[in-house]
Design a protein around this motif. Structure first.
Motif, PDB file in Angstrom:
ATOM      1  N   HIS A  54       0.857  -1.156   0.044  1.00  0.00           N
ATOM      2  CA  HIS A  54      -0.083  -0.089   0.187  1.00  0.00           C
ATOM      3  C   HIS A  54       0.912   1.093  -0.121  1.00  0.00           C
ATOM      4  O   HIS A  54       0.725   2.189  -0.692  1.00  0.00           O
ATOM      5  N   ALA A  55       1.897   1.377   0.874  1.00  0.00           N
ATOM      6  CA  ALA A  55       2.846   2.369   0.694  1.00  0.00           C
ATOM      7  C   ALA A  55       3.522   2.715  -0.487  1.00  0.00           C
ATOM      8  O   ALA A  55       3.530   3.670  -1.054  1.00  0.00           O
ATOM      9  N   LEU A  56       3.875   1.674  -1.231  1.00  0.00           N
ATOM     10  CA  LEU A  56       4.221   1.661  -2.542  1.00  0.00           C
ATOM     11  C   LEU A  56       3.342   2.100  -3.683  1.00  0.00           C
ATOM     12  O   LEU A  56       3.711   3.293  -4.441  1.00  0.00           O
ATOM     13  N   VAL A  57       2.256   1.567  -3.410  1.00  0.00           N
ATOM     14  CA  VAL A  57       1.110   2.232  -4.522  1.00  0.00           C
ATOM     15  C   VAL A  57       0.831   3.658  -4.218  1.00  0.00           C
ATOM     16  O   VAL A  57       0.668   4.442  -5.101  1.00  0.00           O
ATOM     17  N   GLU A  58       0.861   4.002  -2.929  1.00  0.00           N
ATOM     18  CA  GLU A  58       0.284   5.409  -2.691  1.00  0.00           C
ATOM     19  C   GLU A  58       1.504   6.344  -3.025  1.00  0.00           C
ATOM     20  O   GLU A  58       1.226   7.367  -3.627  1.00  0.00           O
ATOM     21  N   ARG A  59       2.794   5.808  -2.754  1.00  0.00           N
ATOM     22  CA  ARG A  59       3.852   6.769  -3.357  1.00  0.00           C
ATOM     23  C   ARG A  59       3.609   6.899  -4.979  1.00  0.00           C
ATOM     24  O   ARG A  59       4.164   7.933  -5.344  1.00  0.00           O
ATOM     25  N   PHE A  60       3.660   5.825  -5.469  1.00  0.00           N
ATOM     26  CA  PHE A  60       3.448   5.758  -7.111  1.00  0.00           C
ATOM     27  C   PHE A  60       2.490   6.701  -7.702  1.00  0.00           C
ATOM     28  O   PHE A  60       2.881   7.541  -8.387  1.00  0.00           O
ATOM     29  N   TYR A  61       1.329   6.795  -6.807  1.00  0.00           N
ATOM     30  CA  TYR A  61       0.370   7.598  -7.461  1.00  0.00           C
ATOM     31  C   TYR A  61       0.660   9.064  -6.968  1.00  0.00           C
ATOM     32  O   TYR A  61       0.464   9.913  -7.565  1.00  0.00           O
ATOM     33  N   ASP A  62       1.075   9.257  -5.952  1.00  0.00           N
ATOM     34  CA  ASP A  62       1.486  10.439  -5.375  1.00  0.00           C
ATOM     35  C   ASP A  62       2.680  11.387  -6.275  1.00  0.00           C
ATOM     36  O   ASP A  62       2.421  12.260  -6.716  1.00  0.00           O
ATOM     37  N   LEU A  63       3.484  10.376  -6.701  1.00  0.00           N
ATOM     38  CA  LEU A  63       4.641  10.987  -7.590  1.00  0.00           C
ATOM     39  C   LEU A  63       3.811  11.371  -8.985  1.00  0.00           C
ATOM     40  O   LEU A  63       4.231  12.230  -9.682  1.00  0.00           O
ATOM     41  N   MET A  64       3.027  10.457  -9.332  1.00  0.00           N
ATOM     42  CA  MET A  64       2.389  10.626 -10.730  1.00  0.00           C
ATOM     43  C   MET A  64       1.466  12.004 -10.780  1.00  0.00           C
ATOM     44  O   MET A  64       1.434  12.615 -11.665  1.00  0.00           O
ATOM     45  N   GLU A  65       1.064  12.489  -9.570  1.00  0.00           N
ATOM     46  CA  GLU A  65       0.315  13.556  -9.457  1.00  0.00           C
ATOM     47  C   GLU A  65       1.146  14.698  -9.342  1.00  0.00           C
ATOM     48  O   GLU A  65       0.714  15.965  -9.804  1.00  0.00           O
ATOM     49  N   LEU A  66       2.207  14.649  -8.678  1.00  0.00           N
ATOM     50  CA  LEU A  66       3.062  15.715  -8.238  1.00  0.00           C
ATOM     51  C   LEU A  66       4.319  15.958  -9.287  1.00  0.00           C
ATOM     52  O   LEU A  66       4.611  17.131  -9.437  1.00  0.00           O
ATOM     53  N   ASP A  67       4.679  14.956  -9.982  1.00  0.00           N
ATOM     54  CA  ASP A  67       5.874  15.130 -10.740  1.00  0.00           C
ATOM     55  C   ASP A  67       5.620  15.294 -12.319  1.00  0.00           C
ATOM     56  O   ASP A  67       5.095  14.656 -12.855  1.00  0.00           O
ATOM     57  N   TRP A 111       5.511   5.239 -16.585  1.00  0.00           N
ATOM     58  CA  TRP A 111       5.075   4.089 -15.547  1.00  0.00           C
ATOM     59  C   TRP A 111       6.218   3.413 -14.863  1.00  0.00           C
ATOM     60  O   TRP A 111       6.404   3.072 -13.732  1.00  0.00           O
ATOM     61  N   LEU A 112       7.356   2.946 -15.512  1.00  0.00           N
ATOM     62  CA  LEU A 112       8.169   2.146 -15.167  1.00  0.00           C
ATOM     63  C   LEU A 112       9.099   3.191 -14.487  1.00  0.00           C
ATOM     64  O   LEU A 112       9.623   2.837 -13.298  1.00  0.00           O
ATOM     65  N   ALA A 113       9.324   4.487 -14.760  1.00  0.00           N
ATOM     66  CA  ALA A 113      10.267   5.473 -14.040  1.00  0.00           C
ATOM     67  C   ALA A 113       9.521   5.721 -12.736  1.00  0.00           C
ATOM     68  O   ALA A 113      10.076   5.798 -11.517  1.00  0.00           O
ATOM     69  N   CYS A 114       8.296   5.958 -12.825  1.00  0.00           N
ATOM     70  CA  CYS A 114       7.661   6.370 -11.639  1.00  0.00           C
ATOM     71  C   CYS A 114       7.608   5.127 -10.614  1.00  0.00           C
ATOM     72  O   CYS A 114       7.807   5.377  -9.518  1.00  0.00           O
ATOM     73  N   MET A 115       7.306   3.996 -11.165  1.00  0.00           N
ATOM     74  CA  MET A 115       7.502   2.708 -10.165  1.00  0.00           C
ATOM     75  C   MET A 115       8.723   2.678  -9.625  1.00  0.00           C
ATOM     76  O   MET A 115       8.797   2.268  -8.336  1.00  0.00           O
ATOM     77  N   ASP A 116       9.686   2.855 -10.434  1.00  0.00           N
ATOM     78  CA  ASP A 116      10.876   2.644 -10.027  1.00  0.00           C
ATOM     79  C   ASP A 116      11.309   3.698  -8.765  1.00  0.00           C
ATOM     80  O   ASP A 116      12.124   3.418  -7.722  1.00  0.00           O
ATOM     81  N   MET A 152       9.275   2.701  -5.726  1.00  0.00           N
ATOM     82  CA  MET A 152      10.272   1.560  -4.924  1.00  0.00           C
ATOM     83  C   MET A 152      11.314   2.090  -4.257  1.00  0.00           C
ATOM     84  O   MET A 152      11.543   1.657  -3.170  1.00  0.00           O
ATOM     85  N   ALA A 153      12.213   2.871  -4.878  1.00  0.00           N
ATOM     86  CA  ALA A 153      13.236   3.440  -4.080  1.00  0.00           C
ATOM     87  C   ALA A 153      12.955   4.086  -2.973  1.00  0.00           C
ATOM     88  O   ALA A 153      13.565   4.071  -1.876  1.00  0.00           O
ATOM     89  N   GLU A 154      12.086   4.928  -3.065  1.00  0.00           N
ATOM     90  CA  GLU A 154      11.588   5.946  -2.069  1.00  0.00           C
ATOM     91  C   GLU A 154      10.899   5.293  -0.924  1.00  0.00           C
ATOM     92  O   GLU A 154      10.990   5.738   0.246  1.00  0.00           O
ATOM     93  N   THR A 155      10.323   4.049  -1.016  1.00  0.00           N
ATOM     94  CA  THR A 155       9.736   3.172  -0.015  1.00  0.00           C
ATOM     95  C   THR A 155      10.453   2.047   0.580  1.00  0.00           C
ATOM     96  O   THR A 155      10.057   1.467   1.279  1.00  0.00           O
ATOM     97  N   ALA A 166      17.565  -5.957  -4.351  1.00  0.00           N
ATOM     98  CA  ALA A 166      17.616  -7.410  -5.140  1.00  0.00           C
ATOM     99  C   ALA A 166      16.171  -7.533  -5.597  1.00  0.00           C
ATOM    100  O   ALA A 166      15.955  -7.851  -6.732  1.00  0.00           O
ATOM    101  N   LEU A 167      15.220  -7.136  -4.796  1.00  0.00           N
ATOM    102  CA  LEU A 167      14.125  -7.487  -5.105  1.00  0.00           C
ATOM    103  C   LEU A 167      13.642  -6.336  -6.275  1.00  0.00           C
ATOM    104  O   LEU A 167      12.824  -6.413  -7.192  1.00  0.00           O
ATOM    105  N   ARG A 168      13.985  -4.941  -5.816  1.00  0.00           N
ATOM    106  CA  ARG A 168      13.615  -3.897  -6.894  1.00  0.00           C
ATOM    107  C   ARG A 168      14.081  -4.464  -8.416  1.00  0.00           C
ATOM    108  O   ARG A 168      13.447  -4.224  -9.191  1.00  0.00           O
ATOM    109  N   GLN A 169      15.264  -4.749  -8.403  1.00  0.00           N
ATOM    110  CA  GLN A 169      15.964  -5.261  -9.837  1.00  0.00           C
ATOM    111  C   GLN A 169      14.967  -6.526 -10.176  1.00  0.00           C
ATOM    112  O   GLN A 169      14.389  -6.297 -11.724  1.00  0.00           O
TER     113      GLN A 169
END
Length: 140
Positions: A28-41, A102-107, A110-113, A118-121
């Motif tokens: 949930h934290a990952l998804v929230e950050r993903f969509y927050d970034l999408m809205e803000l950046d 999408w890929l950049a935002c998710m990456d 993932m980094a920020e959360t 190893a899992l991120r890769q």
């Protein structure tokens, strides 16, 4: 999160990516950050534009989907059946720009959360394959 194999003393990753990422609260934290970034950046402008006025439903559905996809409870399938990702995304313009954003935002999310490197890769590879397959704009 890592577990120890008592017989050999070696550290091994958890059984599923869901466990490795830290469970439902981490998804949930990952998804929230993903969509927050999408809205803000502004770097994700085209991606955001493809999602319509509100991201509330998308946030919930992605959290449910990723929870099951990573090996946790199958919340999405219990509610909606098989994900049929390509079919469900056909109404949205998905070209190279949207895929890459999408890929950049998710990456970034993932980094920020704090998703373990190893899992991120591993997830980056899987996300790329899926995102590229989802493209519905030829040559774009």
């Amino acid at each position: 999160m890592q577990t120890h194999d008592n017989s050999s003393g070696q550290v091994q990753p958890p059984a599923t990516p869901f466990d490795w990422i830290g469970g439902e609260s981490a998804v949930h934290a990952l998804v929230e950050r993903f969509y927050d970034l999408m809205e803000l950046d502004p770097a994700y402008r085209e991606l955001r534009a493809s999602h319509g006025a509100s991201l509330d439903e998308a946030r919930q559905k992605l959290a449910w989907f990723l929870t099951g996809w990573l090996g946790g409870p199958q919340h999405y399938i219990e509610r909606f059946g098989h994900p049929r990702l390509k079919m469900r995304h056909m109404p949205f313009k998905i070209g190279i720009v949207e895929r890459d954003q999408w890929l950049a935002c998710m990456d970034q999310a993932m980094a920020e959360t704090g998703v373990p490197e190893a899992l991120r890769q591993r997830l980056q590879q899987s996300f790329f394959q899926t995102a590229d397959w989802m493209r519905n704009q030829p040559g774009a």
